[in-house]
Design an enzyme around this catalytic site. Sequence first.
Site, mmCIF file in Angstrom:
data_model
loop_
_atom_site.group_PDB
_atom_site.id
_atom_site.type_symbol
_atom_site.label_atom_id
_atom_site.label_comp_id
_atom_site.label_asym_id
_atom_site.label_seq_id
_atom_site.Cartn_x
_atom_site.Cartn_y
_atom_site.Cartn_z
ATOM 1 N N ARG A 219 0.849 -1.188 0.000
ATOM 2 C CA ARG A 219 0.000 0.000 0.000
ATOM 3 C C ARG A 219 0.885 1.238 0.000
ATOM 4 O O ARG A 219 1.985 1.228 0.569
ATOM 5 C CB ARG A 219 -0.907 0.020 1.244
ATOM 6 N N HIS A 267 -0.843 0.151 -9.955
ATOM 7 C CA HIS A 267 -1.576 -0.768 -9.082
ATOM 8 C C HIS A 267 -2.099 -1.986 -9.861
ATOM 9 O O HIS A 267 -3.308 -2.213 -9.967
ATOM 10 C CB HIS A 267 -2.730 -0.044 -8.374
HETATM 11 P P1 NAP Z 1 -1.844 -10.767 4.864
HETATM 12 O O1 NAP Z 1 -1.998 -12.195 4.464
HETATM 13 O O2 NAP Z 1 -2.791 -10.184 5.825
HETATM 14 O O3 NAP Z 1 -0.335 -10.620 5.441
HETATM 15 C C1 NAP Z 1 0.103 -9.439 6.035
HETATM 16 C C2 NAP Z 1 1.525 -9.625 6.544
HETATM 17 O O4 NAP Z 1 1.936 -8.403 7.190
HETATM 18 C C3 NAP Z 1 1.657 -10.744 7.588
HETATM 19 O O5 NAP Z 1 2.827 -11.491 7.352
HETATM 20 C C4 NAP Z 1 1.778 -9.976 8.891
HETATM 21 O O6 NAP Z 1 2.526 -10.619 9.917
HETATM 22 C C5 NAP Z 1 2.532 -8.747 8.431
HETATM 23 N N1 NAP Z 1 2.366 -7.673 9.395
HETATM 24 C C6 NAP Z 1 1.241 -7.009 9.740
HETATM 25 N N2 NAP Z 1 1.508 -6.084 10.693
HETATM 26 C C7 NAP Z 1 2.833 -6.182 10.942
HETATM 27 C C8 NAP Z 1 3.711 -5.520 11.829
HETATM 28 N N3 NAP Z 1 3.268 -4.560 12.674
HETATM 29 N N4 NAP Z 1 5.021 -5.879 11.838
HETATM 30 C C9 NAP Z 1 5.465 -6.847 11.013
HETATM 31 N N5 NAP Z 1 4.683 -7.527 10.143
HETATM 32 C C10 NAP Z 1 3.385 -7.191 10.120
HETATM 33 O O7 NAP Z 1 -1.839 -9.817 3.592
HETATM 34 P P2 NAP Z 1 -1.648 -10.220 2.051
HETATM 35 O O8 NAP Z 1 -2.924 -10.759 1.535
HETATM 36 O O9 NAP Z 1 -0.423 -11.047 1.918
HETATM 37 O O10 NAP Z 1 -1.433 -8.764 1.408
HETATM 38 C C11 NAP Z 1 -0.237 -8.049 1.629
HETATM 39 C C12 NAP Z 1 -0.359 -6.612 1.138
HETATM 40 O O11 NAP Z 1 -0.470 -6.585 -0.281
HETATM 41 C C13 NAP Z 1 -1.557 -5.844 1.663
HETATM 42 O O12 NAP Z 1 -1.138 -4.551 2.045
HETATM 43 C C14 NAP Z 1 -2.474 -5.749 0.465
HETATM 44 O O13 NAP Z 1 -3.289 -4.606 0.533
HETATM 45 C C15 NAP Z 1 -1.472 -5.656 -0.655
HETATM 46 N N6 NAP Z 1 -1.968 -6.032 -1.986
HETATM 47 C C16 NAP Z 1 -1.544 -5.314 -3.069
HETATM 48 C C17 NAP Z 1 -1.945 -5.703 -4.327
HETATM 49 C C18 NAP Z 1 -1.479 -4.980 -5.547
HETATM 50 O O14 NAP Z 1 -1.983 -5.225 -6.624
HETATM 51 N N7 NAP Z 1 -0.522 -4.102 -5.438
HETATM 52 C C19 NAP Z 1 -2.766 -6.804 -4.506
HETATM 53 C C20 NAP Z 1 -3.160 -7.514 -3.395
HETATM 54 C C21 NAP Z 1 -2.744 -7.116 -2.129
HETATM 55 P P3 NAP Z 1 2.048 -12.048 10.530
HETATM 56 O O15 NAP Z 1 2.288 -13.037 9.421
HETATM 57 O O16 NAP Z 1 2.978 -12.250 11.644
HETATM 58 O O17 NAP Z 1 0.611 -11.907 10.892
HETATM 59 C C1 GLV Z 2 -5.245 -4.931 -4.298
HETATM 60 O O1 GLV Z 2 -4.503 -4.053 -4.045
HETATM 61 C C2 GLV Z 2 -5.693 -5.833 -3.281
HETATM 62 O O2 GLV Z 2 -5.677 -5.461 -2.101
HETATM 63 O O3 GLV Z 2 -6.073 -6.963 -3.657
#
Ligand code: NAP
Ligand code: GLV
Length: 304
Positions: A219, A267
């Site tokens: 993000r 994005h």
């Molecule tokens: P997720 O499964 O919720 O994983 C989040 C990760 O962040 C977990 O490993 C968590 O740690 C870690 N985390 C959260 N707070 C933390 C802190 N204070 N200190 C250290 N680590 C922390 O999320 P996801 O589905 O993998 O998505 C990851 C990101 O990608 C999100 O921000 C999402 O919005 C973004 N995203 C972007 C796109 C794009 O197209 N650019 C698409 C999809 C998603 P734990 O494992 O220990 O809980």
């Molecule tokens: C896109 O950024 C998503 O959160 O899937």
Amino acid sequence: GGEEAMPEWRAIFGAALPHIDVRWWSDPTLPREDVHYALVWEPPPGFLARLVNLKLIVSSGAGVDHLTQDPDLPRHVPIVKMGAPEAAARMAEYVLAAVLFHHRRFHHFVDAQRRRQWARVETTEAANRVVGVMGLGTLGAAAATALRTTGFRVRGWSRNAKTLDGIETFAGRDGFDAFLDGTEILVCLLAATPETEGIVNAATLARLPGGACVVNAARGSHVVLPDLIAALDSGHIAAATLDVFETEPLPADDPAWAHPRILITPHVASTAGRQARGRFVIEAIRAFEAGETLPNQYDPARGY
Ligand code: NAP
Ligand code: GLV
């Protein structure tokens, strides 16, 4: 997608969940009190609160920050975050592309080409390159594993301690500095929470070795853009790839557009197709109806 995607959504859900009537959210004849499940990306604030019998929200994106920012979000309704395996695979592709771009110093060649310069630089094998992935959730773990398979030395950082095959892991604030020390390509795939806001700032960047690169596919709130630009201009950070921004679309007058060492993508890092997302949503609704544990559920206490 817009309303033109409705026939495809109807076909996807109709085949698997024939008892469900699929409607478009802004259909004026939508009987709001009959809506039990909502598949949403960025609904207008207050919209979900008006669906008074809502039982389950499925976010068509992995990030739910846009939902939780709604002051009227019905907090009693569980939220499932997009967790289709195809979405993780697409993110792994994007991260691989960006890391390889920086690893092979393509940012240098793009810049040199602009100046018509035949400017060779020495590069090294992936086995000598340390890539650090912040966030080891659904997407971070998939990206870290793909980088490992490609031959990089991969380390990861998360809130809670993790074990991932062939990946050195660090956890919590106490592990952060050790994680950053020696990280040559920093990839951000953290959840967006108050704790992670602005985490890629001047102090974090200063901790990375000279010539390090940054990839942000999580993000816009994670990166303090003026700090990153200052670190690029000082030469400490070599280059960056950014897919997400505080304001999207990135305003035309933003200095990042013209920066010779910033690659901007709009994005696009991870968008799985409708069929793939549909399969995941069907799985979530089936789990809900069977009273089973929901997949990839948002935890309000954790904030992600
Ligand atoms: P997720 O499964 O919720 O994983 C989040 C990760 O962040 C977990 O490993 C968590 O740690 C870690 N985390 C959260 N707070 C933390 C802190 N204070 N200190 C250290 N680590 C922390 O999320 P996801 O589905 O993998 O998505 C990851 C990101 O990608 C999100 O921000 C999402 O919005 C973004 N995203 C972007 C796109 C794009 O197209 N650019 C698409 C999809 C998603 P734990 O494992 O220990 O809980
Ligand atoms: C896109 O950024 C998503 O959160 O899937």
